[in-house]
Design an enzyme around this catalytic site. Sequence first.
Site, PDB file in Angstrom:
ATOM      1  N   LYS A   1      -3.860   3.538   2.692  1.00 55.12           N
ATOM      2  CA  LYS A   1      -4.980   2.792   2.117  1.00 55.12           C
ATOM      3  C   LYS A   1      -6.100   3.730   1.656  1.00 55.12           C
ATOM      4  O   LYS A   1      -6.714   3.507   0.611  1.00 55.12           O
ATOM      5  CB  LYS A   1      -5.501   1.794   3.147  1.00 55.12           C
TER       6      LYS A   1
ATOM      7  N   LYS B   1       0.816  -1.224   0.000  1.00 54.41           N
ATOM      8  CA  LYS B   1       0.000   0.000   0.000  1.00 54.41           C
ATOM      9  C   LYS B   1       0.849   1.274   0.000  1.00 54.41           C
ATOM     10  O   LYS B   1       0.520   2.255  -0.653  1.00 54.41           O
ATOM     11  CB  LYS B   1      -0.978   0.032   1.180  1.00 54.41           C
TER      12      LYS B   1
ATOM     13  N   GLY C   1      -3.027 -10.735   7.652  1.00 55.10           N
ATOM     14  CA  GLY C   1      -2.792 -12.153   7.871  1.00 55.10           C
ATOM     15  C   GLY C   1      -2.280 -12.825   6.618  1.00 55.10           C
ATOM     16  O   GLY C   1      -2.478 -12.347   5.499  1.00 55.10           O
TER      17      GLY C   1
ATOM     18  N   ASP D   1      -0.575   4.063   8.170  1.00 54.48           N
ATOM     19  CA  ASP D   1      -0.993   2.885   7.410  1.00 54.48           C
ATOM     20  C   ASP D   1      -2.389   3.087   6.813  1.00 54.48           C
ATOM     21  O   ASP D   1      -2.622   2.812   5.634  1.00 54.48           O
ATOM     22  CB  ASP D   1      -0.974   1.659   8.326  1.00 54.48           C
TER      23      ASP D   1
ATOM     24  N   GLU E   1      -4.943  -5.394  -5.379  1.00 52.96           N
ATOM     25  CA  GLU E   1      -6.087  -5.652  -4.495  1.00 52.96           C
ATOM     26  C   GLU E   1      -5.661  -5.836  -3.048  1.00 52.96           C
ATOM     27  O   GLU E   1      -6.325  -5.360  -2.115  1.00 52.96           O
ATOM     28  CB  GLU E   1      -6.839  -6.899  -4.973  1.00 52.96           C
TER      29      GLU E   1
ATOM     30  N   ILE F   1     -10.351  -8.519   1.907  1.00 52.57           N
ATOM     31  CA  ILE F   1     -11.633  -7.953   1.471  1.00 52.57           C
ATOM     32  C   ILE F   1     -11.482  -7.428   0.038  1.00 52.57           C
ATOM     33  O   ILE F   1     -10.613  -6.593  -0.218  1.00 52.57           O
ATOM     34  CB  ILE F   1     -12.064  -6.788   2.388  1.00 52.57           C
TER      35      ILE F   1
END
Length: 435
Positions: free
Chosen positions: A203, A103, A300, A199, A127, A134
């Site tokens: 995004k 990102k 994760g 962070d 993505e 998601i």
Amino acid sequence: MNPVKVGICGLGTVGSGTFAVLTRNAAEIAARVGAEIVVAEIGARRDNPSCNTGDVAINRDIFAVAENPDIDILVELIGGTTVAKELVLKAIANDKHVVTANKALIAEYGNEIFAAAAEQGVTVAFEAAVAGGIPIIKALREGLAGNKIQWLAGIINGTGNFILTEMREKGRDFNDVLAEAQALGYAEADPTFDVEGIDAAHKLVILASLAFGIPLQFDKVYTEGISRIAQEDVTYAEQLGYRIKHLGIARDTDNGIELRVHPTLIPEKRLIANVNGVMNAVLVQSDAVGPTLYYGAGAGSEPTASAVVADIVDVARTLNAEPGQRVPYLSFQSSSLSSHPVLPIDDVETAYYLRMSALDKPGVLSRVAQILSDDGISIEALIQKEPADGANLVPMIILTNRTIEGKLSAAVSRIEGLEGIVGDVTRIRVESLAG
């Protein structure tokens, strides 16, 4: 189709997860693509004992993977920006399509990378750069392509959401929960990117570009973290019927685009207010479909790998397509990107939660109310507590109606200078997030 050959650079948490998903689900993936996806080479400066790569060649020189003529798709999973940018640009120059989960790289250098990719006629897919598993980027770029998106708001950092959830559910202090988040691996040893909103800002700028067709403008995102949220703020928010969430908010207004990351009070009845722990969620308001909510694991190994592999599948399906027939990087054609400006935070309109400590004597509250009134700021709700035994300070909590940030800032400065007000005024923005 001939087998599609992939080079994975980076064999850490996401890289090993990507290799595992590609290997375990090889038959299903091939059936969807119409061709076998083969990991032909891995670029990694060190081995990962938890990942059995079998007989796949591991090259210690990641740039050699970008130059390997047999590789169709380079998957960048090394993180950071300096080396990652050099690697991606080298891959593009060597006619490789690129998939990345980075990102920071896209938010800060995406405009340059997309221009290079367009000139070379290759695809860059990202993505996994936002909200882990998601599929929010595909939703904005493809699923909502027939809509005018009005605004979006997201819990897009699991560490911050975990901390605020623990503070609310268990009455714990910020520093205590942060230490546990670090012990659990949710937060880094240096947690600045997570708890100070950097962070999430990376995004948000990506989501806003996809939603509104504007260039990536990371330097214009207003960014505020959660490190100054006190336990008492969480408690008072509950008493007022709200919950505090760390949100990234992007809104298209007549005057410009709002891009802001900060703690936010939202009504407890909203679905997004009930997203807890390390989970992520993005709420999108569009003109045709109305509100839609996207929820799931934001980080994760395999959740993020799920998004990486989905991009590999998408790229593999269009290997033989002309560049103009592929979905644009930022949803809108590059020639149609908007010059709509990003609003400075002082021009943003929202409601506010204010908490201050006042001496327990008559007239203080009325003077505070007068200052707000003089600036055209009306009070929606107020809580004034009795002082604790032996204390001479009382907490005052005010909810305002919507107002311009610049006006609110000027009023707060005058309130902090009042005789009887002790210390700085805590303020948190309030959003209804109603469609």
